[in-house]
Design an enzyme around this catalytic site. Structure first.
Site: not given
Length: 171
Positions: A19, A66, A99-100
């Site tokens: 992101t 990610s 962030t995943d």
């Protein structure tokens, strides 16, 4: 964190996508954007003066969402980070990430890299894409680049910074 000795050499910005490098056609789009759309050099534009003048070298390693990180990605990332940890011209490494799977990647690197690290290794992410009117990536990246200037950060292992907070990956 107390400021330690300033590292000698360049900070390496190792981009992986996510992101923080995301872009949407509409500036207020929070959900419909392409993760990893921007190259690392684009992430460096518009940073505050105190970090804009720092010596930064970019390695556009990957441009993925990610959630698509897998064992092959993590292994290739480990090899690339290991290479830069051994490179005497690199004083610190800042890794942009989605962030995943940020915590999985940070934990993996903290487990497979020798501890303490010979230089700072800071991971950074964002919750809003770069095209968003209130993008948090530029501030988070600036914070990561500032933190990377403290050579003693390597003693704490892999660090993650986001939203003004610093986390140790191995704890």
């Amino acid at each position: 964190m107390q400021q330690g000795k300033k590292p000698q050499g360049s900070t390496l910005l190792l981009t992986t996508g996510g992101t923080i490098a995301g872009w949407a056609a509409q500036a207020d789009a929070q959900a419909h954007y392409q993760a990893g759309a921007l190259a690392g050099q684009a992430l460096l534009t518009g940073l505050p003066p105190d970090v804009a003048g720092l010596p930064v070298v970019v390695d556009d390693f990957a441009r993925i969402n990610s959630k698509d990180a897998d064992a092959g990605f993590w292994y290739r990332l480990y090899l690339r980070v290991q290479h830069y940890l051994a490179d005497s011209s690199v004083a610190a490494i800042v890794v942009t990430h989605g962030t995943d799977t940020l915590e999985e990647t940070a934990f993996f690197l903290s487990e497979v890299l020798p501890q303490p690290l010979p230089k700072p290794l800071i991971m950074v992410a964002a919750m809003r894409p770069a095209s968003h009117r209130q993008a948090d990536g530029p501030k988070n990246l600036a914070d990561a680049l500032r933190l990377a200037q403290d050579a003693s950060c390597g003693q704490r292992g892999v660090l993650v910074i986001c939203g003004g907070l610093v986390y140790a990956a191995g704890q």
